[in-house]
Scaffold this active site. Structure first.
Site, PDB file in Angstrom:
ATOM      1  N   ARG A  88      58.867 -12.565  71.619  1.00  0.00           N
ATOM      2  CA  ARG A  88      59.159 -11.910  72.891  1.00  0.00           C
ATOM      3  C   ARG A  88      58.078 -12.285  73.903  1.00  0.00           C
ATOM      4  O   ARG A  88      56.889 -12.351  73.563  1.00  0.00           O
ATOM      5  CB  ARG A  88      59.160 -10.388  72.738  1.00  0.00           C
ATOM      6  CG  ARG A  88      60.441  -9.808  72.172  1.00  0.00           C
ATOM      7  CD  ARG A  88      61.629  -9.955  73.131  1.00  0.00           C
ATOM      8  NE  ARG A  88      62.844  -9.345  72.601  1.00  0.00           N
ATOM      9  CZ  ARG A  88      63.783  -9.990  71.915  1.00  0.00           C
ATOM     10  NH1 ARG A  88      63.668 -11.280  71.661  1.00  0.00           N
ATOM     11  NH2 ARG A  88      64.864  -9.355  71.495  1.00  0.00           N
ATOM     12  N   HIS A 107      65.571 -18.804  76.085  1.00  0.00           N
ATOM     13  CA  HIS A 107      65.865 -17.743  75.095  1.00  0.00           C
ATOM     14  C   HIS A 107      67.112 -18.087  74.268  1.00  0.00           C
ATOM     15  O   HIS A 107      68.090 -17.322  74.235  1.00  0.00           O
ATOM     16  CB  HIS A 107      66.034 -16.381  75.790  1.00  0.00           C
ATOM     17  CG  HIS A 107      65.850 -15.225  74.852  1.00  0.00           C
ATOM     18  ND1 HIS A 107      65.194 -14.071  75.183  1.00  0.00           N
ATOM     19  CD2 HIS A 107      66.252 -15.044  73.557  1.00  0.00           C
ATOM     20  CE1 HIS A 107      65.205 -13.234  74.157  1.00  0.00           C
ATOM     21  NE2 HIS A 107      65.849 -13.811  73.148  1.00  0.00           N
TER      22      HIS A 107
END
Ligand code: NDP
Ligand code: OXD
Length: 314
Positions: free
Chosen positions: A229, A277
């Site tokens: 993350r 992502h």
């Protein structure tokens, strides 16, 4: 026993159809500022949900995160204290391992140098070090970190991992807790971040920690790879370290704010690979079956799997 979906940036009707085929006797509805029978909703499948959904469904029993990460839920003050199940799926794990291995090899085999040479029409070989001489360090030895660690070990890399609790994994050195973080970073040439975003991991990879990475390894400088993350890293510190040469390269799939702003200097870093992502998506059918099976098992009185510890946030 109804199931409600609140899924930002997913095709909700497709998910409803897939889940309806697996759970034919339930009402499955998308959240659209409300549902027909809120008191009958016992399950919520969520990805970056509308926070209003929680107080509108008074009889929720279980929340499912449509992702391995749960920070999109734990960051919401409205999240009720209910069982929260996250995705653990072999297909997702293999896809993450593919991305991690690919990025590691790309830096290890000096691909960015050769790609630049090709563009300039230059034929020039560089000395290649052996995998066994490269010390990979993985932040987070959970479902994803461990699988990547084993794959990199199988390729011959010298692999260690850092986690909250110590691990006993054949051939992989384990470091645990804040006390052992510096020693772990000191022995690391390629740092791979697969940590969840929690209060304890916030901006964990900062200027001070980047400076602890080994500068004397086979690659001639450390490389940083992140598919966990973005909130666990300080992007300005990464940019500064790439500019100064303290970091030799980076591969980043996740950012504090996504999409990464056009103005981010990271786009201009020649030795920084950026992916949007996409390190590990998962097969929608497999994930639907996972959720349906958990609901059926729960109603038979079986324990829910892959529950999140709300106290620690992952
Ligand atoms: P797990 O919960 O299985 O593993 C998390 C690991 O991090 C564990 O080893 C845990 O330690 C460690 N950890 C957590 N907090 C700390 C801390 N404060 N200090 C040290 N170690 C810590 O998660 P997964 O492996 O399944 O997933 C990891 C993350 O990957 C997800 O949370 C998500 O954010 C991200 N992800 C990204 C995707 C992408 O496409 N880019 C796709 C899927 C997931 P311990 O073992 O001791 O508990
Ligand atoms: C996840 C993700 O958490 O895709 O599953 O980031």
């Amino acid at each position: 026993m109804n199931l409600v979906l609140s899924l930002k940036s997913f095709n909700e009707p497709e998910w409803i159809d897939r889940l309806q085929a697996l759970l034919p006797n339930r009402k499955i509805e998308g959240w659209n500022g409300g549902v027909a029978e809120p008191e009958k909703a016992e399950y919520l499948l969520a990805w970056k949900p509308d926070p209003a959904v929680f107080s509108a469904l008074p009889n929720l029993k279980v929340i499912f995160s449509l992702g391995a990460g749960v920070d999109h839920l734990t960051s919401l003050p409205e999240l009720p204290n209910l069982p929260l199940v996250r995705i653990v799926d072999p297909d997702l794990t293999s896809r993450m391992t593919e991305w991690v291995v690919f990025q590691t090899l790309l830096h290890h085999r000096q691909h960015l140098t050769y790609a630049a040479q090709q563009e300039a029409g230059v034929w020039n070989g560089h000395r290649q070090w052996a995998a066994k001489d490269v010390r990979v360090g993985i932040l987070g030895l959970g479902e994803l970190g461990l699988d990547s660690a084993k794959a990199l070990k199988a390729l011959g890399f010298n692999v260690a991992g850092w986690s909250r609790s110590p691990k006993d994994v054949d051939g992989i050195e384990s470091f645990a807790g804040e006390d052992q973080l510096e020693a772990f970073l000191n022995r690391t040439d390629i740092l791979i971040n697969l940590l969840p975003s929690t209060p304890a991991t916030h901006k964990l990879v900062n200027a001070e920690r980047l400076a602890m990475l080994s500068q004397s390894g086979a690659l001639g400088g450390p490389v940083y790879i992140n598919a966990g993350r973005g909130a666990t890293q300080d992007e300005a510190a990464i940019d500064t370290a790439l500019t100064s040469g303290q970091l030799k390269g980076a591969s980043l799939d996740v950012f504090a704010i996504e999409p990464l702003a056009d103005t981010s200097p990271l786009w201009q870093q020649r030795n920084c690979i950026i992916t949007p992502h996409v390190a590990a998506e998962s097969d929608p059918q497999a994930l639907s079956e996972y959720v349906a099976q958990q609901i059926k098992g729960f109603e038979r009185g079986e324990a829910l799997e892959n529950l999140v510890d709300l106290e620690v946030g992952y």
